[in-house]
Write a protein that holds these residues in place. Sequence first.
Motif, PDB file in Angstrom:
ATOM      1  N   ASP A  59     -11.277   1.527 -11.499  1.00  8.96           N
ATOM      2  CA  ASP A  59     -10.791   0.765 -10.341  1.00  8.96           C
ATOM      3  C   ASP A  59      -9.739   1.557  -9.564  1.00  8.96           C
ATOM      4  O   ASP A  59      -9.113   1.039  -8.658  1.00  8.96           O
ATOM      5  CB  ASP A  59     -10.230  -0.593 -10.788  1.00  8.96           C
ATOM      6  CG  ASP A  59      -9.045  -0.427 -11.733  1.00  8.96           C
ATOM      7  OD1 ASP A  59      -8.612   0.721 -11.952  1.00  8.96           O
ATOM      8  OD2 ASP A  59      -8.548  -1.442 -12.241  1.00  8.96           O
ATOM      9  N   ASP A  60      -9.540   2.838  -9.937  1.00  6.47           N
ATOM     10  CA  ASP A  60      -8.473   3.604  -9.283  1.00  6.47           C
ATOM     11  C   ASP A  60      -9.003   4.823  -8.527  1.00  6.47           C
ATOM     12  O   ASP A  60      -8.265   5.772  -8.280  1.00  6.47           O
ATOM     13  CB  ASP A  60      -7.426   4.050 -10.331  1.00  6.47           C
ATOM     14  CG  ASP A  60      -8.045   4.864 -11.470  1.00  6.47           C
ATOM     15  OD1 ASP A  60      -9.275   5.053 -11.478  1.00  6.47           O
ATOM     16  OD2 ASP A  60      -7.283   5.310 -12.356  1.00  6.47           O
ATOM     17  N   PRO A 167      -1.079   6.129  -9.111  1.00  3.06           N
ATOM     18  CA  PRO A 167      -2.117   7.140  -9.296  1.00  3.06           C
ATOM     19  C   PRO A 167      -3.503   6.653  -8.846  1.00  3.06           C
ATOM     20  O   PRO A 167      -3.937   5.590  -9.264  1.00  3.06           O
ATOM     21  CB  PRO A 167      -2.099   7.344 -10.823  1.00  3.06           C
ATOM     22  CG  PRO A 167      -1.539   6.081 -11.382  1.00  3.06           C
ATOM     23  CD  PRO A 167      -0.644   5.495 -10.344  1.00  3.06           C
ATOM     24  N   PHE A 168      -4.154   7.448  -7.973  1.00  6.07           N
ATOM     25  CA  PHE A 168      -5.517   7.121  -7.558  1.00  6.07           C
ATOM     26  C   PHE A 168      -6.252   8.417  -7.230  1.00  6.07           C
ATOM     27  O   PHE A 168      -5.634   9.454  -6.973  1.00  6.07           O
ATOM     28  CB  PHE A 168      -5.524   6.161  -6.363  1.00  6.07           C
ATOM     29  CG  PHE A 168      -5.325   6.849  -5.030  1.00  6.07           C
ATOM     30  CD1 PHE A 168      -4.065   7.265  -4.641  1.00  6.07           C
ATOM     31  CD2 PHE A 168      -6.405   7.080  -4.182  1.00  6.07           C
ATOM     32  CE1 PHE A 168      -3.879   7.907  -3.421  1.00  6.07           C
ATOM     33  CE2 PHE A 168      -6.228   7.716  -2.956  1.00  6.07           C
ATOM     34  CZ  PHE A 168      -4.956   8.131  -2.568  1.00  6.07           C
ATOM     35  N   GLY A 169      -7.577   8.330  -7.240  1.00 11.59           N
ATOM     36  CA  GLY A 169      -8.366   9.534  -7.031  1.00 11.59           C
ATOM     37  C   GLY A 169      -9.335   9.414  -5.873  1.00 11.59           C
ATOM     38  O   GLY A 169      -9.835   8.329  -5.568  1.00 11.59           O
ATOM     39  N   PRO A 203       2.288  10.152  -8.956  1.00 10.52           N
ATOM     40  CA  PRO A 203       3.723  10.413  -8.764  1.00 10.52           C
ATOM     41  C   PRO A 203       4.066  11.726  -9.467  1.00 10.52           C
ATOM     42  O   PRO A 203       3.574  11.965 -10.582  1.00 10.52           O
ATOM     43  CB  PRO A 203       4.397   9.216  -9.466  1.00 10.52           C
ATOM     44  CG  PRO A 203       3.345   8.149  -9.506  1.00 10.52           C
ATOM     45  CD  PRO A 203       2.037   8.868  -9.618  1.00 10.52           C
ATOM     46  N   PRO A 204       4.891  12.603  -8.835  1.00  5.83           N
ATOM     47  CA  PRO A 204       5.114  13.953  -9.389  1.00  5.83           C
ATOM     48  C   PRO A 204       5.443  13.996 -10.876  1.00  5.83           C
ATOM     49  O   PRO A 204       4.920  14.839 -11.593  1.00  5.83           O
ATOM     50  CB  PRO A 204       6.277  14.483  -8.534  1.00  5.83           C
ATOM     51  CG  PRO A 204       6.116  13.777  -7.234  1.00  5.83           C
ATOM     52  CD  PRO A 204       5.567  12.412  -7.544  1.00  5.83           C
ATOM     53  N   LYS A 209       1.092  14.252 -17.636  1.00  9.55           N
ATOM     54  CA  LYS A 209       0.410  13.195 -18.387  1.00  9.55           C
ATOM     55  C   LYS A 209      -1.054  13.079 -17.930  1.00  9.55           C
ATOM     56  O   LYS A 209      -1.978  13.017 -18.745  1.00  9.55           O
ATOM     57  CB  LYS A 209       1.144  11.867 -18.128  1.00  9.55           C
ATOM     58  CG  LYS A 209       0.552  10.681 -18.836  1.00  9.55           C
ATOM     59  CD  LYS A 209       1.287   9.393 -18.499  1.00  9.55           C
ATOM     60  CE  LYS A 209       0.540   8.641 -17.399  1.00  9.55           C
ATOM     61  NZ  LYS A 209       1.182   7.388 -16.998  1.00  9.55           N
ATOM     62  N   TRP A 210      -1.258  13.088 -16.609  1.00 11.49           N
ATOM     63  CA  TRP A 210      -2.621  12.942 -16.088  1.00 11.49           C
ATOM     64  C   TRP A 210      -3.459  14.196 -16.310  1.00 11.49           C
ATOM     65  O   TRP A 210      -4.675  14.129 -16.463  1.00 11.49           O
ATOM     66  CB  TRP A 210      -2.590  12.554 -14.603  1.00 11.49           C
ATOM     67  CG  TRP A 210      -2.245  11.115 -14.422  1.00 11.49           C
ATOM     68  CD1 TRP A 210      -1.040  10.598 -14.021  1.00 11.49           C
ATOM     69  CD2 TRP A 210      -3.092   9.986 -14.695  1.00 11.49           C
ATOM     70  NE1 TRP A 210      -1.092   9.225 -14.004  1.00 11.49           N
ATOM     71  CE2 TRP A 210      -2.342   8.822 -14.412  1.00 11.49           C
ATOM     72  CE3 TRP A 210      -4.409   9.845 -15.132  1.00 11.49           C
ATOM     73  CZ2 TRP A 210      -2.864   7.540 -14.553  1.00 11.49           C
ATOM     74  CZ3 TRP A 210      -4.935   8.569 -15.279  1.00 11.49           C
ATOM     75  CH2 TRP A 210      -4.168   7.438 -14.996  1.00 11.49           C
TER      76      TRP A 210
END
Length: 435
Positions: A59-60, A167-169, A203-204, A209-210
């Motif tokens: 959903d992101d 966070p989104f792509g 976010p920077p 983590k991502w």
Amino acid sequence: MPATDLDQIVNLCKRRGFVYPSAEIYGGFRSSYDYGPLGSLMLRNVKDAWVRAMVQERDDTVLIDAAILGPPQVFEASGHLANFSDPLVDCTVCKRRFREDQLDDRDCPQSKKGCTFTEARAFNLMFKTHAGPVEGEGADVYMRPETAQGMFVNFANVLQTSRKKPPFGIAQVGKSFRNEITPGNFIFRTREFEQMEMEFFVPPAEGPKWYSYWCEARMQWYIDHGIPADLLRIRAHESDELSHYSAGTSDIEFKFPWGWGELEGIAQRTDFDLKRHAEFSKQRLEYFDQTTNERYVPYVVEPAAGANRTMAAFLLAAYDEDIINDETRTVLRLHPRLAPYQVAVLPLSKKDTLSPVAKEIFGRLSKRYMCEYDETQAIGRRYRRQDEIGTPLCVTVDFDTLEDQSVTIRDRDTTNQERVAIADLESVIAQRLGF
Ligand code: ATP
């Protein structure tokens, strides 16, 4: 056992209609390939499986489809005009050109010993052409060397229209072009290829983590789609290997017959691209967080895969030969979602009485699955053909069908056969295929 020789796959692809050399009737066009009736279906399935995992089941993220041709400003800002080059050397004996970073030692692969190379020159990999009726100043355009820039130049558009926040792509699947110095190894390295890329804006502080998250998730995608874990590895780039934009990159590699080769790169692009495009376009490319009143330029983690290379890896991993009834058979143990056809409908004989029933079944199943209808040749040979092109299930209509309203389902991997009532066919197939 997976294929150990690239020719096993190259030959199967040609023989069965997966991949043909491009412009073959004119002697072929070096290192270009056309995808035939089966290959085009499989390539599409690879891309669909990627979109399913990266967009549909999340959903992101959102999907875009950006232009292939771009103005010089885009590639000035991205750094491709200045930096997107390979070190090119010429052999002074055979005059052939090589990528310096791909030479194992200082001997030329053609002339072998005793050759010398010219100094390395930076060779830009972008294809340049011109738009409009006039050549020259102001008409230059470039064919994109990666799909990624489409996501950066549309960042503000997507932010405004999609209601997403970091966070989104933003994902994209499409063709990219690179004037490779040494294309080769079948569809592994070509000048025209398809990429499956996602720019994931975060976010920077969440960058690391991502990055770990995507390294793991992407590795799992290959395993989930049938590549054994021992044919995959993840390799972090050395600092001298990193691209101009990267603060850390890992490659997911597959054990090809010639050695480990990259399927996908996962890069921490930081805020490099958005900042550069903001500077060159003089637009604000930031995110404003209304809850904290904070304005910032997101960091980007990019999983970037190649559809064609990945298809080659799936084919190599799925290839197998076994012995059935004292005969060697070739079978592609492809994941059902990747196989060109999920089901083959086969009337036992071409008799008029069987065809209408078989066609009716084909009509029903083909609404849900890509199916092949085949009534040529003896049934054993038709099964072998379906094994070789990776079709997971065959549905055979025989003379008993007319009496008992049942058909036989044959399984590609075990060759087991099961009698199933036509009324239950769709649910049994859905259960067997897993969708
Ligand atoms: P390589 O080191 O093999 O040249 P790269 O690191 O330049 O690849 P990226 O820029 O990270 O590749 O592109 C992402 C993906 O696109 C690669 O992992 C690969 O799957 C695919 N790709 C890149 N170049 C080609 C090519 N010439 N032919 C086919 N696929 C390619």
